[in-house]
Write a protein that holds these residues in place. Sequence first.
Motif, PDB file in Angstrom:
ATOM      1  N   CYS A 110      51.208  -2.322  29.379  1.00  0.00           N
ATOM      2  CA  CYS A 110      52.138  -2.623  28.289  1.00  0.00           C
ATOM      3  C   CYS A 110      51.898  -4.035  27.753  1.00  0.00           C
ATOM      4  N   LEU A 111      52.227  -4.207  26.488  1.00  0.00           N
ATOM      5  CA  LEU A 111      52.285  -5.537  25.878  1.00  0.00           C
ATOM      6  C   LEU A 111      53.736  -5.816  25.533  1.00  0.00           C
ATOM      7  N   LEU A 112      54.174  -7.041  25.737  1.00  0.00           N
ATOM      8  CA  LEU A 112      55.519  -7.425  25.309  1.00  0.00           C
ATOM      9  C   LEU A 112      55.451  -7.907  23.868  1.00  0.00           C
ATOM     10  N   GLN A 113      56.340  -7.380  23.053  1.00  0.00           N
ATOM     11  CA  GLN A 113      56.327  -7.750  21.628  1.00  0.00           C
ATOM     12  C   GLN A 113      57.203  -8.965  21.389  1.00  0.00           C
ATOM     13  N   LEU A 114      56.611  -9.979  20.758  1.00  0.00           N
ATOM     14  CA  LEU A 114      57.363 -11.179  20.406  1.00  0.00           C
ATOM     15  C   LEU A 114      57.667 -11.206  18.920  1.00  0.00           C
ATOM     16  N   HIS A 115      58.823 -11.720  18.603  1.00  0.00           N
ATOM     17  CA  HIS A 115      59.232 -11.848  17.201  1.00  0.00           C
ATOM     18  C   HIS A 115      58.734 -13.202  16.702  1.00  0.00           C
ATOM     19  N   ILE A 116      57.674 -13.169  15.883  1.00  0.00           N
ATOM     20  CA  ILE A 116      57.120 -14.443  15.382  1.00  0.00           C
ATOM     21  C   ILE A 116      57.303 -14.589  13.877  1.00  0.00           C
ATOM     22  N   ALA A 117      57.692 -13.496  13.209  1.00  0.00           N
ATOM     23  CA  ALA A 117      57.801 -13.516  11.749  1.00  0.00           C
ATOM     24  C   ALA A 117      59.131 -14.097  11.302  1.00  0.00           C
ATOM     25  N   GLU A 118      59.191 -14.462  10.023  1.00  0.00           N
ATOM     26  CA  GLU A 118      60.450 -14.981   9.482  1.00  0.00           C
ATOM     27  C   GLU A 118      61.346 -13.865   8.969  1.00  0.00           C
ATOM     28  N   GLU A 120      63.759 -10.697   9.328  1.00  0.00           N
ATOM     29  CA  GLU A 120      64.723 -10.232  10.333  1.00  0.00           C
ATOM     30  C   GLU A 120      64.385  -8.832  10.834  1.00  0.00           C
ATOM     31  N   THR A 121      63.670  -8.063  10.017  1.00  0.00           N
ATOM     32  CA  THR A 121      63.504  -6.646  10.328  1.00  0.00           C
ATOM     33  C   THR A 121      62.533  -6.371  11.457  1.00  0.00           C
ATOM     34  N   LYS A 122      61.661  -7.313  11.772  1.00  0.00           N
ATOM     35  CA  LYS A 122      60.665  -7.070  12.818  1.00  0.00           C
ATOM     36  C   LYS A 122      61.316  -7.134  14.217  1.00  0.00           C
ATOM     37  N   PHE A 123      60.888  -6.233  15.064  1.00  0.00           N
ATOM     38  CA  PHE A 123      61.408  -6.209  16.433  1.00  0.00           C
ATOM     39  C   PHE A 123      60.698  -7.263  17.285  1.00  0.00           C
ATOM     40  N   GLY A 124      61.270  -7.527  18.440  1.00  0.00           N
ATOM     41  CA  GLY A 124      60.570  -8.405  19.379  1.00  0.00           C
ATOM     42  C   GLY A 124      61.485  -9.377  20.101  1.00  0.00           C
ATOM     43  N   LEU A 125      60.958  -9.888  21.211  1.00  0.00           N
ATOM     44  CA  LEU A 125      61.671 -10.865  22.030  1.00  0.00           C
ATOM     45  C   LEU A 125      61.440 -12.262  21.469  1.00  0.00           C
ATOM     46  N   ASN A 126      62.393 -13.173  21.735  1.00  0.00           N
ATOM     47  CA  ASN A 126      62.077 -14.579  21.491  1.00  0.00           C
ATOM     48  C   ASN A 126      61.566 -15.175  22.816  1.00  0.00           C
ATOM     49  N   GLU A 127      61.172 -16.435  22.765  1.00  0.00           N
ATOM     50  CA  GLU A 127      60.544 -17.031  23.954  1.00  0.00           C
ATOM     51  C   GLU A 127      61.465 -17.048  25.167  1.00  0.00           C
ATOM     52  N   GLU A 128      62.712 -17.342  24.906  1.00  0.00           N
ATOM     53  CA  GLU A 128      63.691 -17.407  26.006  1.00  0.00           C
ATOM     54  C   GLU A 128      63.863 -16.037  26.651  1.00  0.00           C
ATOM     55  N   GLU A 129      63.944 -15.002  25.808  1.00  0.00           N
ATOM     56  CA  GLU A 129      64.087 -13.633  26.330  1.00  0.00           C
ATOM     57  C   GLU A 129      62.843 -13.210  27.111  1.00  0.00           C
ATOM     58  N   LEU A 130      61.674 -13.647  26.639  1.00  0.00           N
ATOM     59  CA  LEU A 130      60.423 -13.366  27.351  1.00  0.00           C
ATOM     60  C   LEU A 130      60.466 -13.961  28.755  1.00  0.00           C
ATOM     61  N   ASP A 131      60.859 -15.228  28.830  1.00  0.00           N
ATOM     62  CA  ASP A 131      60.936 -15.895  30.136  1.00  0.00           C
ATOM     63  C   ASP A 131      61.940 -15.206  31.050  1.00  0.00           C
ATOM     64  N   ASP A 132      63.108 -14.863  30.490  1.00  0.00           N
ATOM     65  CA  ASP A 132      64.146 -14.198  31.299  1.00  0.00           C
ATOM     66  C   ASP A 132      63.624 -12.878  31.860  1.00  0.00           C
ATOM     67  N   LEU A 133      62.922 -12.126  31.013  1.00  0.00           N
ATOM     68  CA  LEU A 133      62.401 -10.826  31.447  1.00  0.00           C
ATOM     69  C   LEU A 133      61.379 -11.010  32.572  1.00  0.00           C
ATOM     70  N   LEU A 134      60.411 -11.907  32.355  1.00  0.00           N
ATOM     71  CA  LEU A 134      59.327 -12.074  33.333  1.00  0.00           C
ATOM     72  C   LEU A 134      59.819 -12.648  34.662  1.00  0.00           C
ATOM     73  N   GLN A 135      60.942 -13.378  34.600  1.00  0.00           N
ATOM     74  CA  GLN A 135      61.450 -13.993  35.828  1.00  0.00           C
ATOM     75  C   GLN A 135      62.500 -13.132  36.534  1.00  0.00           C
ATOM     76  N   SER A 136      62.881 -12.031  35.909  1.00  0.00           N
ATOM     77  CA  SER A 136      63.961 -11.217  36.492  1.00  0.00           C
ATOM     78  C   SER A 136      63.468 -10.451  37.718  1.00  0.00           C
ATOM     79  N   GLU A 137      64.374 -10.248  38.662  1.00  0.00           N
ATOM     80  CA  GLU A 137      64.046  -9.503  39.883  1.00  0.00           C
ATOM     81  C   GLU A 137      63.712  -8.051  39.552  1.00  0.00           C
TER      82      GLU A 137
END
Length: 219
Positions: A110-118, A120-137
């Motif tokens: 899998c690839l994690l999708q990040l929201h990098i566009a300006e 609103e309609t594009k899906f994706g995580l922001n950086e904080e959400e990415l970190d939270d996901l990768l660090q979660s038990e």
Amino acid sequence: MSIPENLLNINATLPSHVTLVAVSKTKPISDLLQAYEAGQRVFGENKIQEMTDKWEQMPKDIKWHMIGHIQSNKVKYMAPYVSLIHGVDSLKLLEEINKQAQKNNRVIDCLLQLHIAEEETKFGLNEEELDDLLQSEIFKNLKNIKIVGLMGMATFTENQTQIKKEFQHLKAIFDNHQEPTTHNRQFTTLSMGMSGDYQLAIECGSTMVRIGSSIFGGR
């Protein structure tokens, strides 16, 4: 220009470390077979049902990439065969992919999708959400998925400076998350760039481009 000629021209511009995903959504099997016969083996679809129909009818050495937004209840249909899922944007979805992969005795990349566009309609995580996901038990305990990198889509604009900035931003996040490498996390793939901006994406560090209209023609 024919589909084989288009493929030849695009492949001539791609460095050897960049994977071409031929975006074949809405295109008939006959078009996909032309691309297949010209040597293309990686195809991207954005609807699970359509991808499954094509998987059933096409040669079995094809790698199928799911590049669209995913409804959790449809994951089970692609779990037996999907090669890479591009648009994972929540831990809940990752858990479902893991569950269905387990049922099929597979580990699904899998690839994690990040929201990098300006936009609103594009899906994706922001950086904080990415970190939270990768660090979660919960994530650390998933054994039937592997996060192999990140995916993002730039803003739909003619402004090359803005697109470049967004691609560079995603590349920086990708670089920052190279470590640690674990049983279910090894960042090797950065999927960014489509027909209109793939060359810029490659300049900015993309290792996988998703190209549809430049191969198969417009809708």
